[in-house]
Design a protein around this motif. Sequence first.
Motif, PDB file in Angstrom:
ATOM      1  N   ALA A 185       0.831  -1.218   0.000  1.00 46.91           N
ATOM      2  CA  ALA A 185       0.000   0.000   0.000  1.00 46.91           C
ATOM      3  C   ALA A 185       0.856   1.256   0.000  1.00 46.91           C
ATOM      4  O   ALA A 185       0.602   2.196  -0.754  1.00 46.91           O
ATOM      5  CB  ALA A 185      -0.934  -0.016   1.207  1.00 46.91           C
ATOM      6  N   ILE A 186       1.881   1.260   0.839  1.00 47.17           N
ATOM      7  CA  ILE A 186       2.677   2.494   0.950  1.00 47.17           C
ATOM      8  C   ILE A 186       3.492   2.719  -0.329  1.00 47.17           C
ATOM      9  O   ILE A 186       3.683   3.861  -0.761  1.00 47.17           O
ATOM     10  CB  ILE A 186       3.541   2.512   2.242  1.00 47.17           C
ATOM     11  CG1 ILE A 186       3.907   3.967   2.578  1.00 47.17           C
ATOM     12  CG2 ILE A 186       4.767   1.624   2.154  1.00 47.17           C
ATOM     13  CD1 ILE A 186       4.109   4.232   4.043  1.00 47.17           C
ATOM     14  N   ASN A 187       3.924   1.636  -0.958  1.00 48.28           N
ATOM     15  CA  ASN A 187       4.648   1.789  -2.228  1.00 48.28           C
ATOM     16  C   ASN A 187       3.712   2.234  -3.350  1.00 48.28           C
ATOM     17  O   ASN A 187       4.072   3.097  -4.160  1.00 48.28           O
ATOM     18  CB  ASN A 187       5.376   0.494  -2.584  1.00 48.28           C
ATOM     19  CG  ASN A 187       6.694   0.413  -1.806  1.00 48.28           C
ATOM     20  OD1 ASN A 187       7.563   1.269  -1.957  1.00 48.28           O
ATOM     21  ND2 ASN A 187       6.809  -0.581  -0.944  1.00 48.28           N
ATOM     22  N   ALA A 188       2.497   1.673  -3.372  1.00 50.31           N
ATOM     23  CA  ALA A 188       1.503   2.099  -4.372  1.00 50.31           C
ATOM     24  C   ALA A 188       1.181   3.583  -4.173  1.00 50.31           C
ATOM     25  O   ALA A 188       1.089   4.353  -5.140  1.00 50.31           O
ATOM     26  CB  ALA A 188       0.231   1.262  -4.230  1.00 50.31           C
ATOM     27  N   ALA A 189       1.042   3.979  -2.906  1.00 47.04           N
ATOM     28  CA  ALA A 189       0.704   5.378  -2.599  1.00 47.04           C
ATOM     29  C   ALA A 189       1.832   6.315  -3.035  1.00 47.04           C
ATOM     30  O   ALA A 189       1.582   7.394  -3.587  1.00 47.04           O
ATOM     31  CB  ALA A 189       0.436   5.523  -1.105  1.00 47.04           C
ATOM     32  N   LYS A 190       3.083   5.863  -2.821  1.00 54.39           N
ATOM     33  CA  LYS A 190       4.238   6.692  -3.233  1.00 54.39           C
ATOM     34  C   LYS A 190       4.287   6.812  -4.756  1.00 54.39           C
ATOM     35  O   LYS A 190       4.471   7.898  -5.306  1.00 54.39           O
ATOM     36  CB  LYS A 190       5.542   6.068  -2.712  1.00 54.39           C
ATOM     37  CG  LYS A 190       5.816   6.394  -1.241  1.00 54.39           C
ATOM     38  CD  LYS A 190       6.822   5.457  -0.632  1.00 54.39           C
ATOM     39  CE  LYS A 190       8.256   5.876  -0.888  1.00 54.39           C
ATOM     40  NZ  LYS A 190       9.201   5.017  -0.132  1.00 54.39           N
ATOM     41  N   ASN A 191       4.090   5.674  -5.443  1.00 51.53           N
ATOM     42  CA  ASN A 191       4.150   5.689  -6.912  1.00 51.53           C
ATOM     43  C   ASN A 191       3.062   6.572  -7.531  1.00 51.53           C
ATOM     44  O   ASN A 191       3.270   7.189  -8.563  1.00 51.53           O
ATOM     45  CB  ASN A 191       4.013   4.254  -7.472  1.00 51.53           C
ATOM     46  CG  ASN A 191       5.229   3.420  -7.115  1.00 51.53           C
ATOM     47  OD1 ASN A 191       6.307   3.968  -6.869  1.00 51.53           O
ATOM     48  ND2 ASN A 191       5.066   2.100  -7.057  1.00 51.53           N
ATOM     49  N   ARG A 192       1.907   6.601  -6.850  1.00 46.59           N
ATOM     50  CA  ARG A 192       0.782   7.379  -7.407  1.00 46.59           C
ATOM     51  C   ARG A 192       0.784   8.833  -6.912  1.00 46.59           C
ATOM     52  O   ARG A 192      -0.088   9.611  -7.305  1.00 46.59           O
ATOM     53  CB  ARG A 192      -0.544   6.728  -7.018  1.00 46.59           C
ATOM     54  CG  ARG A 192      -0.711   5.310  -7.538  1.00 46.59           C
ATOM     55  CD  ARG A 192      -2.072   4.763  -7.134  1.00 46.59           C
ATOM     56  NE  ARG A 192      -2.167   3.326  -7.309  1.00 46.59           N
ATOM     57  CZ  ARG A 192      -3.296   2.636  -7.172  1.00 46.59           C
ATOM     58  NH1 ARG A 192      -4.420   3.269  -6.877  1.00 46.59           N
ATOM     59  NH2 ARG A 192      -3.323   1.328  -7.335  1.00 46.59           N
ATOM     60  N   GLY A 193       1.695   9.149  -6.011  1.00 48.44           N
ATOM     61  CA  GLY A 193       1.739  10.514  -5.472  1.00 48.44           C
ATOM     62  C   GLY A 193       0.483  10.870  -4.677  1.00 48.44           C
ATOM     63  O   GLY A 193      -0.049  11.983  -4.740  1.00 48.44           O
ATOM     64  N   VAL A 194       0.002   9.893  -3.885  1.00 51.91           N
ATOM     65  CA  VAL A 194      -1.245  10.064  -3.129  1.00 51.91           C
ATOM     66  C   VAL A 194      -1.028  11.015  -1.933  1.00 51.91           C
ATOM     67  O   VAL A 194       0.039  11.015  -1.329  1.00 51.91           O
ATOM     68  CB  VAL A 194      -1.734   8.670  -2.655  1.00 51.91           C
ATOM     69  CG1 VAL A 194      -2.716   8.766  -1.524  1.00 51.91           C
ATOM     70  CG2 VAL A 194      -2.349   7.915  -3.821  1.00 51.91           C
TER      71      VAL A 194
END
Length: 332
Positions: free
Chosen positions: A192-201
């Motif tokens: 989740a935290i990597n997905a959030a970083k990649n998406r600039g959430v």
Amino acid sequence: MSFFKRLKESISQKTEAVTNIFKEGLTKTRTAFVEKVEELITRRKKIDEAFYEELEEILIGADVGVNTVMGLIDDLRAEVKKRKIEDAAELQPVLSEKLVGLLKRDEDNGLRMADSGMTVILFVGVNGVGKTTTIGKLAHKFKSEGKSVLLAAGDTFRAGAIEQLEVWGQRVGVDVIKQESGADPAAVMYDAINAAKNRGVDVLLCDTAGRLQNKSNLMDELNKIFRVLQREVPSAPHEVLLVLDATTGQNALSQAKLFGEKSGVTGLVLTKLDGTAKGGIVIAIRNELNLPVKLVGLGEKMDDLQEFDSDQFVHALFAGLIQKAEESEVQS
């Protein structure tokens, strides 16, 4: 300026919609608590030992908490002596003022957000308190403020927990990062935290397992989640919110004590306040724990999760009295 007038003025600068949500959400507590106090004051007129005893009973009945009530009654006795108050009616604004004082203390009710980059909020609490619903409603709140949000389905143990979060995700229009049921929650957080970083959430909201608070393996699990989050975002989590069901009263207080000691809780969310006549638990929790109440659930609707505001809370409780005070001013 009278206390009720000051309270009304502090509310007038806030939006009417929020004031109404607080008023409607606290109807049951207002009926059970304030109206009983009013009735006592009308019936007794005189402040004597019997008056204090009845007031004590009403406060304990509203779940204000025995320790808090004892302190409050002592304070009222001192004020009555100091101000030479004889008429019970004069005690109402004094009591209201004391309650605001207990709720405010070091007011730190706003959610802590990251200075820059992503904010990570972790939710803890036992099953059935409304954790998933709170996450969904908070996602809606952030989204309506123009922030991008991602949800992490870290409660991999409870049957249906992942699906429940997904339903909220669809309702709010926010993606959910998940793995299979029974997966390692820390692995979900890593994804989740990597997905959030990649998406600039802007905001990542993380659900966690809600098994009983005295199980050491649950605490180990939380520590593992902390380590994963901090490795990826050193300042995370920015908030650890303990969700409590207000309808469980003193049980919520003991959960908060157990969880608070062990899991680095930074603030509390009190759900289902609209469903209880014992909203005094907010005062007990605020007074007996060194933890701020950050959010309160005041109904079923999406917008009924509100940032806690002690002025709004007390204003909603004493709305009837404030109106009466205004009417008597107009007449005089």
